[in-house]
Design an enzyme around this catalytic site. Sequence first.
Site, PDB file in Angstrom:
ATOM      1  N   LYS A   1      -4.936 -23.820 -12.842  1.00 47.34           N
ATOM      2  CA  LYS A   1      -4.514 -22.399 -12.502  1.00 47.34           C
ATOM      3  C   LYS A   1      -5.448 -21.550 -13.516  1.00 47.34           C
ATOM      4  CE  LYS A   1      -0.476 -22.145 -15.572  1.00 47.34           C
ATOM      5  NZ  LYS A   1       0.908 -22.674 -15.630  1.00 47.34           N
TER       6      LYS A   1
ATOM      7  N   ARG B   1      13.243 -21.296 -17.817  1.00 48.08           N
ATOM      8  CA  ARG B   1      12.550 -20.695 -16.843  1.00 48.08           C
ATOM      9  C   ARG B   1      12.823 -21.690 -15.456  1.00 48.08           C
ATOM     10  NH1 ARG B   1       5.953 -20.905 -16.933  1.00 48.08           N
ATOM     11  NH2 ARG B   1       6.115 -22.839 -15.715  1.00 48.08           N
TER      12      ARG B   1
HETATM   13  C1  PLP Z   1       0.912 -23.561 -16.238  1.00 47.89           C
HETATM   14  C2  PLP Z   1       1.896 -24.977 -16.201  1.00 47.89           C
HETATM   15  C3  PLP Z   1       1.340 -25.881 -16.865  1.00 47.89           C
HETATM   16  C4  PLP Z   1       0.307 -26.303 -17.678  1.00 47.89           C
HETATM   17  O1  PLP Z   1       0.395 -25.652 -18.683  1.00 47.89           O
HETATM   18  P1  PLP Z   1      -0.547 -25.772 -20.081  1.00 47.89           P
HETATM   19  O2  PLP Z   1       0.174 -25.054 -21.362  1.00 47.89           O
HETATM   20  O3  PLP Z   1      -1.788 -25.012 -19.620  1.00 47.89           O
HETATM   21  O4  PLP Z   1      -0.926 -27.165 -20.227  1.00 47.89           O
HETATM   22  C5  PLP Z   1       2.051 -26.988 -16.462  1.00 47.89           C
HETATM   23  N1  PLP Z   1       3.325 -27.040 -15.879  1.00 47.89           N
HETATM   24  C6  PLP Z   1       3.694 -25.824 -15.260  1.00 47.89           C
HETATM   25  C7  PLP Z   1       4.969 -25.789 -14.281  1.00 47.89           C
HETATM   26  C8  PLP Z   1       3.016 -25.014 -15.370  1.00 47.89           C
HETATM   27  O5  PLP Z   1       3.441 -23.560 -14.877  1.00 47.89           O
END
Ligand code: PLP
Length: 350
Positions: free
Chosen positions: A36, A131
């Site tokens: 993302k 969350r």
């Molecule tokens: C963005 C996200 C991740 C990845 O997080 P990082 O800190 O970039 O490794 C993993 N799981 C969810 C649900 C996320 O929204």
Amino acid sequence: MIAPRLEINLKKIHHNARKLVELLTERGISVTGVTKAVLGSHEIAKVLLKAGVSSLGDSRIENIEGMKDASVSATMTLIRSPMLSQVDQVVNHADVSFNSELRVIHQLSIAAQKINHIHGIVLMVELGDLREGIMPADLNNTVREILRLPNIILRGLGTNLACRSGTIPSTENMSELSSLVDSIETKYRISLDIVSGGNSANLAWALSNTNCGRINNLRLGEAILLGREPLHRQSIDGLYTDAITLVAEVIESKLKPSQPWGEFAQTAFGKKRLEADRGNISQGILAIGIQDTDPSGLDPPSGINILGASSDHLIVESDVSVGSEITFQVNYSALVRAMTSPFVKNIINS
Ligand SMILES: *Cc1c(COP(=O)(O)O)cnc(C)c1O
């Protein structure tokens, strides 16, 4: 050269991903490469797959759609709960989605029936970060409902920590996730093949444990792309922290007083405290600003200090010449904003 620009070094990203995949494979944990922050870049996605990630994850269905259009072939997981308004797109393009609302899963089931797909669900459980996720007390009933739905398969359980409240992934919360998996499997006589313990913030926990219980997957974005863990923003041993850098160009260079003068009101972005008077200093301006990145997330080369920023200007203390370029390391928020700015170009070095 074109500026401002993100310079993306695919070799370094491959190295980071490979190293993390190796370390986690030893612990029985697969890696979902999270794309993302790079808007589902298909070049980066392909490098992650070459480095051994087992699947790709993105929070935006549009990014997943884009990767598929670019012939990235992988299991695609939507790692944010689908919007009700996007369920058709989700079952069309994602193999698995993370979910925490029965209403949404119900609509995914209807959408999947329409196109004769089986859609995988990872049910997110709340373990303290507040969350996404259902409360553990609601797990049993939610699973019972999911198991009834046609064209839906419950692939596993997941949780997400650290992002909102900073809750640290620990032996306690990870063991709780393992126990929940065991209890669901026993109660419903099913086997859950995905137990996704979290994101880059889980690395310290995973790497300091030889027994990770039932957790067999982590979703990694920041650790791969930036070589840092998000809890304390420490660099991870053996990983590159400069796989992606931001380059901006100097448009003004002058000797100026360190203190502003006149009467003061708000700046373009709120209040600013007065700096101590240090006499005249070398002040440079770069053609990049708050509209393009998060200036507080930029790490300048040694000898250069960031003094301030407005929409289109980044002010630094350094004797720089007009037309020269400065390369910054970026944190997650600076990276995401630069990636989404149409004014910042991406230069990919393979
Ligand atoms: C963005 C996200 C991740 C990845 O997080 P990082 O800190 O970039 O490794 C993993 N799981 C969810 C649900 C996320 O929204």
